[in-house]
Motif scaffolding. Structure first.
Motif, PDB file in Angstrom:
ATOM      1  N   ALA A  16      12.789  -6.134  -4.860  1.00  0.00           N
ATOM      2  CA  ALA A  16      12.207  -6.029  -6.219  1.00  0.00           C
ATOM      3  C   ALA A  16      10.585  -6.260  -6.007  1.00  0.00           C
ATOM      4  O   ALA A  16       9.702  -5.659  -6.437  1.00  0.00           O
ATOM      5  CB  ALA A  16      12.581  -7.092  -7.091  1.00  0.00           C
ATOM      6  N   GLY A  17      10.123  -7.318  -5.021  1.00  0.00           N
ATOM      7  CA  GLY A  17       8.824  -7.589  -4.627  1.00  0.00           C
ATOM      8  C   GLY A  17       8.270  -6.348  -4.005  1.00  0.00           C
ATOM      9  O   GLY A  17       7.032  -5.923  -4.404  1.00  0.00           O
ATOM     10  N   LEU A  18       8.741  -5.816  -3.177  1.00  0.00           N
ATOM     11  CA  LEU A  18       8.147  -4.347  -2.630  1.00  0.00           C
ATOM     12  C   LEU A  18       8.160  -3.138  -3.714  1.00  0.00           C
ATOM     13  O   LEU A  18       6.887  -2.593  -3.394  1.00  0.00           O
ATOM     14  CB  LEU A  18       9.204  -3.723  -1.449  1.00  0.00           C
ATOM     15  N   PHE A  19       8.922  -3.108  -4.608  1.00  0.00           N
ATOM     16  CA  PHE A  19       8.792  -2.250  -5.691  1.00  0.00           C
ATOM     17  C   PHE A  19       7.352  -2.686  -6.523  1.00  0.00           C
ATOM     18  O   PHE A  19       6.642  -1.682  -6.650  1.00  0.00           O
ATOM     19  CB  PHE A  19      10.142  -2.216  -6.573  1.00  0.00           C
ATOM     20  N   MET A  20       7.390  -3.745  -6.713  1.00  0.00           N
ATOM     21  CA  MET A  20       6.165  -4.307  -7.604  1.00  0.00           C
ATOM     22  C   MET A  20       4.717  -4.102  -6.742  1.00  0.00           C
ATOM     23  O   MET A  20       3.838  -3.647  -7.653  1.00  0.00           O
ATOM     24  CB  MET A  20       6.553  -5.571  -8.222  1.00  0.00           C
ATOM     25  N   VAL A  21       5.083  -4.114  -5.821  1.00  0.00           N
ATOM     26  CA  VAL A  21       3.690  -4.187  -4.910  1.00  0.00           C
ATOM     27  C   VAL A  21       3.347  -2.499  -4.775  1.00  0.00           C
ATOM     28  O   VAL A  21       2.084  -2.352  -5.068  1.00  0.00           O
ATOM     29  CB  VAL A  21       4.000  -4.589  -3.519  1.00  0.00           C
ATOM     30  N   ALA A  22       4.084  -2.092  -4.509  1.00  0.00           N
ATOM     31  CA  ALA A  22       4.086  -0.523  -4.453  1.00  0.00           C
ATOM     32  C   ALA A  22       3.355   0.166  -5.923  1.00  0.00           C
ATOM     33  O   ALA A  22       2.365   0.846  -5.824  1.00  0.00           O
ATOM     34  CB  ALA A  22       5.246   0.372  -3.944  1.00  0.00           C
ATOM     35  N   ILE A  23       4.082  -0.402  -6.951  1.00  0.00           N
ATOM     36  CA  ILE A  23       3.579   0.215  -8.111  1.00  0.00           C
ATOM     37  C   ILE A  23       2.212  -0.404  -8.488  1.00  0.00           C
ATOM     38  O   ILE A  23       1.241   0.440  -8.832  1.00  0.00           O
ATOM     39  CB  ILE A  23       4.645  -0.229  -9.257  1.00  0.00           C
ATOM     40  N   GLY A  24       2.103  -1.750  -8.188  1.00  0.00           N
ATOM     41  CA  GLY A  24       0.734  -2.316  -8.599  1.00  0.00           C
ATOM     42  C   GLY A  24      -0.225  -1.702  -7.760  1.00  0.00           C
ATOM     43  O   GLY A  24      -1.540  -1.532  -8.240  1.00  0.00           O
ATOM     44  N   ALA A  25      -0.128  -1.639  -6.488  1.00  0.00           N
ATOM     45  CA  ALA A  25      -1.247  -0.972  -5.624  1.00  0.00           C
ATOM     46  C   ALA A  25      -1.567   0.321  -5.851  1.00  0.00           C
ATOM     47  O   ALA A  25      -2.701   0.836  -5.940  1.00  0.00           O
ATOM     48  CB  ALA A  25      -0.532  -1.072  -3.943  1.00  0.00           C
ATOM     49  N   MET A  26      -0.562   1.318  -6.293  1.00  0.00           N
ATOM     50  CA  MET A  26      -0.884   2.760  -6.558  1.00  0.00           C
ATOM     51  C   MET A  26      -1.720   2.654  -7.878  1.00  0.00           C
ATOM     52  O   MET A  26      -2.696   3.526  -8.162  1.00  0.00           O
ATOM     53  CB  MET A  26       0.541   3.341  -6.772  1.00  0.00           C
ATOM     54  N   VAL A  27      -1.498   1.823  -8.788  1.00  0.00           N
ATOM     55  CA  VAL A  27      -2.450   1.720  -9.638  1.00  0.00           C
ATOM     56  C   VAL A  27      -3.725   1.156  -9.709  1.00  0.00           C
ATOM     57  O   VAL A  27      -4.588   1.763 -10.292  1.00  0.00           O
ATOM     58  CB  VAL A  27      -1.521   0.835 -11.172  1.00  0.00           C
ATOM     59  N   LEU A  28      -3.640   0.039  -8.798  1.00  0.00           N
ATOM     60  CA  LEU A  28      -4.809  -0.364  -8.598  1.00  0.00           C
ATOM     61  C   LEU A  28      -6.066   0.106  -7.608  1.00  0.00           C
ATOM     62  O   LEU A  28      -7.223   0.276  -7.578  1.00  0.00           O
ATOM     63  CB  LEU A  28      -4.757  -2.167  -8.232  1.00  0.00           C
ATOM     64  N   VAL A  29      -5.487   0.519  -6.549  1.00  0.00           N
ATOM     65  CA  VAL A  29      -6.062   1.210  -5.047  1.00  0.00           C
ATOM     66  C   VAL A  29      -6.108   2.834  -5.675  1.00  0.00           C
ATOM     67  O   VAL A  29      -7.399   3.095  -5.432  1.00  0.00           O
ATOM     68  CB  VAL A  29      -5.289   0.907  -4.082  1.00  0.00           C
TER      69      VAL A  29
END
Length: 434
Positions: free
Chosen positions: A26-39
């Motif tokens: 779940a942490g990896l999913f949230m990191v990926a989603i958050g980073a794609m939006v922010l970066v």
């Protein structure tokens, strides 16, 4: 610099989510989603499309079917007397060696690793048998526990290795070549461990009590008979792969079928054994495969942020020699190993480190073995060393004492890492035959 800013966001999100105690997948999913939006400034609808596509593609990879089957095979063996035969079969073979029954830890783990593919299953199964037997015979406790912690990690390296399947899927390299590349390094580690035990016991004979009696040819033949089921399983699984009869995924099915038939032939097959082993295999496989799917999403997010390409350029601008880069990565993985398990280490770091290694001129098959060795070292490093926890539960000793017992074997594995780095043909020699 842009690449450092992007990496900083990824690392910040990773530390935040995993530090909160969120499940790894779940942490990896949230990191990926958050980073794609922010970066990358992607609209959330496009992120959703990428998430759906990558999740389906990675979850439906045929190679992953081998994971639950190899785990189920190991769980069946764990619950039957095939594992007990290891100690009985190896005991007469090692009586003439300095250290005697201490070598059953090393040889037992080496053989069991070749049919389980899991370091935790290898350590727990062999440890359950040998820890009490060696303690009753007054063998040195520190050397017994340390050798088991070191040799138990061979479940990651000696084929069929679940971690190698994971690396092969993520790195898109031949799993059959990875399997065969792990054989010589695995045997080298077992040899180095046994030599160390012999040296220690020659220097201090009190570490291993005197032999309980002479071993005759009848004892040796009986030992070979006890080991025969294990040799049959190893031969069927690896033989089916390298004869071309089966792929690694199909060989897992061959292994499960052969294990069930052998257990039935020995009169040990029980429905409850299959059910308990199946439930445990499903639970472990679900954990592994969800992490893999999440890692594939994270890898895609890192790719969309162009971090691997930019990082390669940054490393190139530093003009580091290949071996300095490798040393830096080794230190990096040793630090990670203090806090993460091997699977998490691989899936989190491979999208970034593999392009660097390939750019530096290292073979991806060789790097797979190197990375697995780094994960093996992680199983012996506190505070999150899985082998240490298993041995703590088996022996009842404090984790600090178990870690101290494992430390010499940790250093010996570091020596093997140095050897395969200086002489990469130790890893690559047998891949020419696949």
């Amino acid at each position: 610099m842009e690449v450092l800013s992007g990496m900083g966001i990824f690392l910040m999100l990773l530390v935040m989510f995993l530090g909160m105690g969120v499940w790894v997948f779940a942490g990896l999913f949230m990191v990926a989603i958050g980073a794609m939006v922010l970066v990358t400034d992607m609209p959330i609808t496009q992120v959703g499309t990428i998430l759906r596509t990558v999740t389906w593609r990675s979850a439906s990879a045929w190679e992953l079917s081998a994971i639950p089957l190899f785990i189920w095979m190991g769980e069946i063996i764990f619950r039957t007397d095939i594992s007990d035969r290891l100690f009985r079969g190896l005991s007469p073979m090692v009586q003439w060696l300095p250290g005697r029954l201490l070598h059953t830890n090393v040889l037992g783990c080496t053989l069991f690793a070749a049919i389980s593919g899991s370091t935790s299953a290898t350590t727990a199964t062999v440890g359950r048998i040998t820890t009490d037997a060696l303690a009753e015979r007054k063998y040195d406790n520190s050397l017994a526990v340390g050798s088991l912690a070191g040799a138990g990690s061979l479940g990651l390296l000696i084929p069929p290795s679940i971690v190698m399947i994971i690396y092969g899927v993520l790195a898109e390299v031949s799993i059959a070549k990875l399997f065969i590349a792990g054989i010589l390094p695995g045997l080298l580690i077992a040899f180095v461990y046994s030599v160390y035990i012999m040296i220690r016991c020659v220097a201090n004979p009190a570490l291993a009590p005197k032999s309980e009696g002479r071993v005759n040819w009848r004892d040796v033949l009986q030992g070979l008979s006890d080991l025969m089921p294990i040799f049959i399983l190893i031969g069927l699984v690896l033989g089916s792969i390298y004869s071309g009869i089966a792929t690694p995924s199909e060989a897992a099915a061959v292994g499960v079928a052969a294990t069930i038939l052998l257990v039935a032939a020995m009169g040990k097959l029980r429905l409850q054994v299959l059910i308990d082993a199946g439930f445990r295999a499903v639970s472990t496989s679900a954990m592994v495969c969800t992490i893999l799917v999440a890692a594939a999403v994270l890898s895609s997010a890192i790719g969309y942020a162009h971090i691997p390409q930019e990082l390669v350029k940054l490393i190139e601008s530093l003009h580091l020699s290949p071996y300095v880069l490798l040393m830096m990565l080794a230190v990096f993985y040793l630090v990670l190993g203090c806090f993460l398990d091997g699977i998490s280490i691989i899936v989190m770091t491979l999208p970034i480190t593999l392009p660097l290694i390939v750019q530096a001129g290292f073979d991806p098959i060789w790097y797979g073995v190197f990375l697995v060795l780094m994960c093996e070292l992680a199983t012996m490093t506190p505070p999150v060393g899985f082998n240490l926890f298993i041995l703590q539960s088996l022996t009842g000793q404090p984790i600090s004492r178990v870690a101290m017992a494992a430390f010499p074997f940790f250093l010996l594995m570091v020596l093997v890492v140095i050897l395969i780095s200086v002489f990469p043909q130790i890893v690559l020699f047998m891949t020419a035959f696949v």
